[in-house]
Design a protein around this motif. Structure first.
Motif, mmCIF file in Angstrom:
data_model
loop_
_atom_site.group_PDB
_atom_site.id
_atom_site.type_symbol
_atom_site.label_atom_id
_atom_site.label_comp_id
_atom_site.label_asym_id
_atom_site.label_seq_id
_atom_site.Cartn_x
_atom_site.Cartn_y
_atom_site.Cartn_z
ATOM 1 N N ARG A 267 9.461 8.009 -11.192
ATOM 2 C CA ARG A 267 9.817 6.730 -11.822
ATOM 3 C C ARG A 267 9.086 5.551 -11.159
ATOM 4 N N ASN A 268 8.094 5.883 -10.325
ATOM 5 C CA ASN A 268 7.312 4.857 -9.621
ATOM 6 C C ASN A 268 8.185 4.072 -8.638
ATOM 7 N N GLU A 269 9.102 4.766 -7.987
ATOM 8 C CA GLU A 269 10.043 4.141 -7.052
ATOM 9 C C GLU A 269 9.968 4.830 -5.692
ATOM 10 N N ILE A 270 10.442 4.111 -4.685
ATOM 11 C CA ILE A 270 10.532 4.650 -3.332
ATOM 12 C C ILE A 270 11.706 3.970 -2.637
ATOM 13 N N GLN A 271 12.369 4.685 -1.769
ATOM 14 C CA GLN A 271 13.467 4.087 -1.007
ATOM 15 C C GLN A 271 12.904 3.279 0.157
ATOM 16 N N ALA A 272 13.557 2.166 0.436
ATOM 17 C CA ALA A 272 13.107 1.282 1.517
ATOM 18 C C ALA A 272 13.039 2.025 2.843
ATOM 19 N N LEU A 273 13.976 2.918 3.073
ATOM 20 C CA LEU A 273 13.976 3.683 4.324
ATOM 21 C C LEU A 273 12.708 4.524 4.445
ATOM 22 N N VAL B 246 9.778 3.739 3.096
ATOM 23 C CA VAL B 246 8.719 2.782 3.398
ATOM 24 C C VAL B 246 8.717 2.490 4.898
ATOM 25 N N ALA B 247 9.907 2.255 5.449
ATOM 26 C CA ALA B 247 10.039 1.953 6.878
ATOM 27 C C ALA B 247 9.545 3.119 7.734
ATOM 28 N N LYS B 248 9.863 4.343 7.337
ATOM 29 C CA LYS B 248 9.418 5.515 8.101
ATOM 30 C C LYS B 248 7.898 5.645 8.089
ATOM 31 N N VAL B 249 7.288 5.426 6.941
ATOM 32 C CA VAL B 249 5.831 5.522 6.835
ATOM 33 C C VAL B 249 5.164 4.470 7.713
ATOM 34 N N GLU C 171 0.832 -1.208 0.000
ATOM 35 C CA GLU C 171 0.000 0.000 0.000
ATOM 36 C C GLU C 171 0.867 1.259 0.000
ATOM 37 N N VAL C 172 1.963 1.227 0.733
ATOM 38 C CA VAL C 172 2.883 2.365 0.740
ATOM 39 C C VAL C 172 3.580 2.479 -0.610
ATOM 40 N N ILE C 173 4.027 1.350 -1.142
ATOM 41 C CA ILE C 173 4.760 1.336 -2.411
ATOM 42 C C ILE C 173 3.873 1.777 -3.574
ATOM 43 N N TRP C 174 2.593 1.466 -3.517
ATOM 44 C CA TRP C 174 1.664 1.872 -4.569
ATOM 45 C C TRP C 174 1.169 3.304 -4.411
ATOM 46 N N ASN C 175 1.328 3.875 -3.241
ATOM 47 C CA ASN C 175 0.737 5.181 -2.933
ATOM 48 C C ASN C 175 1.479 6.306 -3.654
ATOM 49 N N GLU C 176 0.766 7.015 -4.512
ATOM 50 C CA GLU C 176 1.360 8.109 -5.287
ATOM 51 C C GLU C 176 1.922 9.216 -4.400
ATOM 52 N N LYS C 177 1.455 9.288 -3.183
ATOM 53 C CA LYS C 177 1.932 10.300 -2.238
ATOM 54 C C LYS C 177 3.405 10.071 -1.871
ATOM 55 N N TYR C 178 3.861 8.822 -1.965
ATOM 56 C CA TYR C 178 5.210 8.488 -1.521
ATOM 57 C C TYR C 178 6.201 8.191 -2.640
ATOM 58 N N ILE C 179 5.722 7.777 -3.810
ATOM 59 C CA ILE C 179 6.635 7.349 -4.866
ATOM 60 C C ILE C 179 7.124 8.539 -5.694
ATOM 61 N N ASN C 180 8.261 8.335 -6.362
ATOM 62 C CA ASN C 180 8.787 9.393 -7.220
ATOM 63 C C ASN C 180 8.243 9.239 -8.640
ATOM 64 N N THR D 130 16.469 1.181 -3.354
ATOM 65 C CA THR D 130 15.283 1.714 -4.022
ATOM 66 C C THR D 130 14.369 0.569 -4.432
ATOM 67 N N ILE D 131 13.075 0.755 -4.201
ATOM 68 C CA ILE D 131 12.059 -0.268 -4.446
ATOM 69 C C ILE D 131 11.151 0.171 -5.585
ATOM 70 N N LYS D 132 10.815 -0.789 -6.446
ATOM 71 C CA LYS D 132 9.857 -0.536 -7.517
ATOM 72 C C LYS D 132 8.884 -1.708 -7.557
ATOM 73 N N PRO D 133 7.571 -1.427 -7.607
ATOM 74 C CA PRO D 133 6.596 -2.525 -7.666
ATOM 75 C C PRO D 133 6.628 -3.214 -9.029
ATOM 76 N N LEU D 134 6.458 -4.526 -9.005
ATOM 77 C CA LEU D 134 6.366 -5.307 -10.237
ATOM 78 C C LEU D 134 4.944 -5.778 -10.494
ATOM 79 N N VAL D 135 4.080 -5.624 -9.493
ATOM 80 C CA VAL D 135 2.658 -5.955 -9.633
ATOM 81 C C VAL D 135 1.843 -4.731 -9.219
#
Length: 125
Positions: free
Chosen positions: A23-29, A31-34, A12-21, A67-72
């Motif tokens: 390139r549809n990516e987010i840093q693991a750190l 995700v952990a903070k959220v 849910e965090v990884i898919w959330n447009e509020k958090y991703i850049n 850096t994390i990127k969703p594949l699904v």
């Protein structure tokens, strides 16, 4: 692909447009903070779940900065989970699923109109 509740929390965090850049990516750190803020999770808990998601092929990890990127997509998981629910609990009957769902939800007039439009599209297809 079946995801546990913990894995869905992370996704849910990884898919959330509020958090991703862009390139549809987010840093693991991040995700952990959220998840620490929202659910009280420790960083190690988040990283453990991220590892499980990598192993399942749900996300990809890039270096540097983990850096994390969703594949699904959320939609893919929703379809899979809905099919599993219908097949398991409702023995494959979409009618029984819809009947149960509609009998337990209070729908607004707007919701009802949207559902009617969906059925109209199905009827014309």
């Amino acid at each position: 692909m079946r995801l546990s509740n913990s894995e869905l929390n992370v996704m849910e965090v990884i898919w959330n447009e509020k958090y991703i850049n862009e390139r549809n990516e987010i840093q693991a750190l991040e995700v952990a903070k959220v998840l620490e803020k929202e659910l009280g999770w420790k960083r190690n808990t988040t990283y453990t779940v991220l590892k499980k998601l990598i192993d399942k092929g749900a996300i990809e990890r890039y270096y540097p900065n983990y850096t994390i990127k969703p594949l699904v997509s959320k939609e893919e998981i929703a379809i899979t989970e809905t099919e599993r629910l219908i097949d398991g609990i409702f023995k494959g009957s979409a009618i029984n699923y819809l009947s149960t769902f509609l009998s337990t939800k209070k729908l607004s007039s707007k919701d009802i109109e949207e559902i009617k439009k969906m059925f109209d599209k199905l009827d014309k297809a």
